[in-house]
Design an enzyme around this catalytic site. Structure first.
Site, PDB file in Angstrom:
ATOM      1  CG  ASP A   1      -2.187   0.853   1.280  1.00 16.29           C
ATOM      2  OD1 ASP A   1      -2.382   1.510   0.066  1.00 16.29           O
ATOM      3  OD2 ASP A   1      -2.744   1.349   2.008  1.00 16.29           O
TER       4      ASP A   1
ATOM      5  CG  ASN B   1      -7.490  -2.739  -5.851  1.00 16.44           C
ATOM      6  OD1 ASN B   1      -6.832  -3.634  -5.554  1.00 16.44           O
ATOM      7  ND2 ASN B   1      -7.980  -1.732  -5.081  1.00 16.44           N
TER       8      ASN B   1
HETATM    9  C1  FPP Z   1      -2.143  -0.128  -3.446  1.00 20.12           C
HETATM   10  O1  FPP Z   1      -1.651   1.081  -3.165  1.00 20.12           O
HETATM   11  C2  FPP Z   1      -1.535  -0.901  -4.618  1.00 20.12           C
HETATM   12  C3  FPP Z   1      -2.205  -1.650  -5.291  1.00 20.12           C
HETATM   13  C4  FPP Z   1      -3.651  -1.368  -5.317  1.00 20.12           C
HETATM   14  C5  FPP Z   1      -1.568  -1.989  -6.494  1.00 20.12           C
HETATM   15  C6  FPP Z   1      -0.129  -3.071  -6.161  1.00 20.12           C
HETATM   16  C7  FPP Z   1       0.342  -3.200  -7.259  1.00 20.12           C
HETATM   17  C8  FPP Z   1       1.631  -3.463  -7.350  1.00 20.12           C
HETATM   18  C9  FPP Z   1       2.712  -3.058  -6.342  1.00 20.12           C
HETATM   19  C10 FPP Z   1       2.215  -3.358  -8.923  1.00 20.12           C
HETATM   20  C11 FPP Z   1       2.054  -4.697  -9.705  1.00 20.12           C
HETATM   21  C12 FPP Z   1       2.443  -5.899  -8.780  1.00 20.12           C
HETATM   22  C13 FPP Z   1       3.068  -7.010  -9.261  1.00 20.12           C
HETATM   23  C14 FPP Z   1       3.044  -8.191  -8.544  1.00 20.12           C
HETATM   24  C15 FPP Z   1       4.158  -6.995 -10.348  1.00 20.12           C
HETATM   25  P1  FPP Z   1      -2.560   2.408  -3.772  1.00 20.12           P
HETATM   26  O2  FPP Z   1      -2.518   2.679  -5.045  1.00 20.12           O
HETATM   27  O3  FPP Z   1      -3.856   2.412  -3.035  1.00 20.12           O
HETATM   28  O4  FPP Z   1      -1.885   3.649  -2.611  1.00 20.12           O
HETATM   29  P2  FPP Z   1      -2.455   4.989  -2.080  1.00 20.12           P
HETATM   30  O5  FPP Z   1      -3.157   4.543  -0.928  1.00 20.12           O
HETATM   31  O6  FPP Z   1      -1.231   5.719  -1.729  1.00 20.12           O
HETATM   32  O7  FPP Z   1      -3.258   5.411  -3.078  1.00 20.12           O
END
Ligand code: FPP
Length: 230
Positions: free
Chosen positions: A15, A63
């Protein structure tokens, strides 16, 4: 010297990618790109430490509500990772995707199958990626499978039920790490984390370092785990 108590199975909620990008005036997708790099590095650190299994939360059943561009960018990163993992034959990692892959596009589904199949004979760390994963969906899906198979309800046990979850065959999760300062589970491994220790950290996922992983492991080792006993 006493050996440090290590978790068998670590769950990581990746996150803070969006906030990491925002702080740098970059598009949110840049945060995911950096987050994917951290994911690869973290897989390696866990391997070096001799961790048996690690599960990364990459995309939840919720998501899909994100803008299409962002969803596509995450799927593309995953697809690129699957290409890389196919070439990592010497790493001995067992790759497993946890979640409902039905709504994914056919090319991605095919890549997942190829990468999982290619790693089947491996004996090293299990690296799981939770993709279109939801803990409630996991439980409902297991219940559906059992009902369809006509299983006798009285024969059902916690152990037999868990063999129908996406995590069948994996140990329960011992430690959940959530960076970015949020303190919730967000529908991640809700059945499997029944006795897990939780470590919440202020660092944003793209900045998560080996030092942070070690700090979480130190915290885990300090906690006295009693499983409801005394
Ligand atoms: C949450 O941060 C993150 C996600 C929903 C996506 C995670 C994906 C990756 C790290 C990349 C792809 C994965 C692989 C396995 C190659 P957020 O976007 O909710 O962050 P925020 O809360 O700061 O907005």
């Amino acid at each position: 010297m006493e050996e440090k108590l290590l978790p068998r199975h670590i769950g990581i909620i990746m996150d803070g990618n969006g906030r990491w990008a925002k702080k740098r005036m970059l598009p949110r997708t840049a945060g995911h790109v950096q987050g994917a790099k951290t994911f690869e590095a973290c897989t390696r650190w866990c391997m070096e430490l001799g961790i048996e299994c690690v599960t990364f939360y990459a995309f939840s059943t919720e998501n899909w509500k994100r803008p299409k561009d962002e969803v596509n960018a995450i799927m593309k990163l995953l697809s690129e990772y699957l290409d890389k993992v196919m070439k990592m034959t010497d790493e001995n990692v067992v790759l497993k995707i946890l979640g409902n892959t039905d709504p994914l596009d056919d090319i991605l589904k095919e890549k997942i199958k190829r990468a999982e199949d290619a790693s089947v004979g491996n004996t090293g760390m299990k690296c799981c990626v939770a993709l279109n994963y939801g803990g409630r969906d996991d439980i409902v899906n297991a219940a559906k499978t059992l009902l369809k198979s006509g299983t006798d309800p009285d024969s059902l046990t916690e152990e037999s039920f868990s063999q129908h979850l996406y995590t069948a065959g994996l140990p329960d999760v011992d430690l959940i790490i959530r960076p970015s300062g949020e303190q919730r589970l967000s529908n991640f491994l809700i059945w499997q984390a029944a006795y897990a220790e939780y470590v919440f950290m202020d660092v944003l996922w793209p900045d998560f370092s080996k030092k942070d992983l070690n700090a979480a492991l130190d915290e885990y080792a300090r906690r006295n785990r009693r499983f409801g006993g005394i």
